[in-house]
Scaffold this motif. Structure first.
Motif, short mmCIF file in Angstrom:
data_model
loop_
_atom_site.label_atom_id
_atom_site.label_comp_id
_atom_site.label_asym_id
_atom_site.label_seq_id
_atom_site.Cartn_x
_atom_site.Cartn_y
_atom_site.Cartn_z
N VAL A 82 2.68 16.04 9.75
CA VAL A 82 3.18 14.69 9.96
C VAL A 82 2.98 13.84 8.70
O VAL A 82 3.88 13.11 8.27
N ASN A 83 1.80 13.95 8.10
CA ASN A 83 1.49 13.19 6.89
C ASN A 83 2.44 13.56 5.76
O ASN A 83 2.92 12.70 5.01
N ALA A 84 2.71 14.87 5.63
CA ALA A 84 3.63 15.33 4.58
C ALA A 84 5.03 14.76 4.80
O ALA A 84 5.71 14.35 3.84
N MET A 85 5.49 14.75 6.05
CA MET A 85 6.82 14.21 6.36
C MET A 85 6.88 12.71 6.10
O MET A 85 7.87 12.20 5.54
N ILE A 86 5.82 11.99 6.47
CA ILE A 86 5.78 10.54 6.25
C ILE A 86 5.84 10.22 4.77
O ILE A 86 6.55 9.30 4.33
#
Length: 200
Positions: A82-86
């Motif tokens: 999720v952090n990578a996508m954000i």
């Protein structure tokens, strides 16, 4: 109480409630931080630290809610993606700057930005050398990891002063040399690996 049973054990009611609570805390942190940034003009560098420190420390709050460790690691593991996508698509303004992580990296960033004078750089991190890391920040990272590992070890009754010292040295090294914000992964992975190696 976590148990080291088979990898395919079915989730219990405690595992399911633990997942719900862990995800609820993480999502709440994102929402509150985003509101602080958008509505109260709080700096995104501060809101990002709130997210990372809060998400990291919530492990201590929810770990006892699970019966199986396999399910306890799901929330934080999934938030790596999720952090990578954000970050990739800049979905949340509160997470835009490329720094910190739970305690070690967060303290390194805060102390380094406020008191850092003597800078050092990861050899391959040549994109933004003026924003390189500082020795003061690295010292703060060492202290934060050392105290953090001791605290968690005290709760779990397994970590010694030597374990904390070695973990702090390893984690501080990786925080110092990791470029482009990759210390978000290298610090926790290196500290966990160090503790695992010591305890083998």
């Amino acid at each position: 109480m976590l148990v080291a049973q088979g990898i395919y054990e079915s989730p219990t009611g405690r595992d399911i409630s633990g997942l719900i609570i862990a995800y609820s805390i993480s999502v709440s942190l994102l929402i509150v931080s985003e509101l602080l940034q958008r509505c109260c003009n709080v700096s995104s560098s501060i809101t990002r630290k709130i997210i990372h420190v809060g998400a990291g420390l919530c492990v201590l709050c929810v770990i006892g809610l699970f019966d199986h460790w396999q399910y306890a690691v799901i929330p934080h593991t999934s938030f790596i993606v999720v952090n990578a996508m954000i970050r990739r698509w800049r979905i949340l303004k509160s997470m835009e700057p490329p720094n910190p992580m739970t305690l070690g990296d967060a303290f390194a960033a805060v102390i380094g930005e406020r008191f850092g004078r003597r800078r050092h750089y990861a050899a391959i991190d040549t994109d933004t050398p003026p924003e390189g890391k500082t020795y003061e920040g690295s010292a703060a990272c060492f202290v934060a990891i050392f105290v953090g590992v001791l605290f968690v070890g005290y709760i779990c009754s397994v970590i010694s002063w030597t374990d904390a010292l070695i973990s702090a040295v390893v984690g501080t090294f990786f925080e110092a040399v990791s470029p482009w914000g990759t210390d978000n992964l290298t610090v926790p992975l290196s500290v966990c690996s160090a503790i695992y190696a010591i305890r083998m």
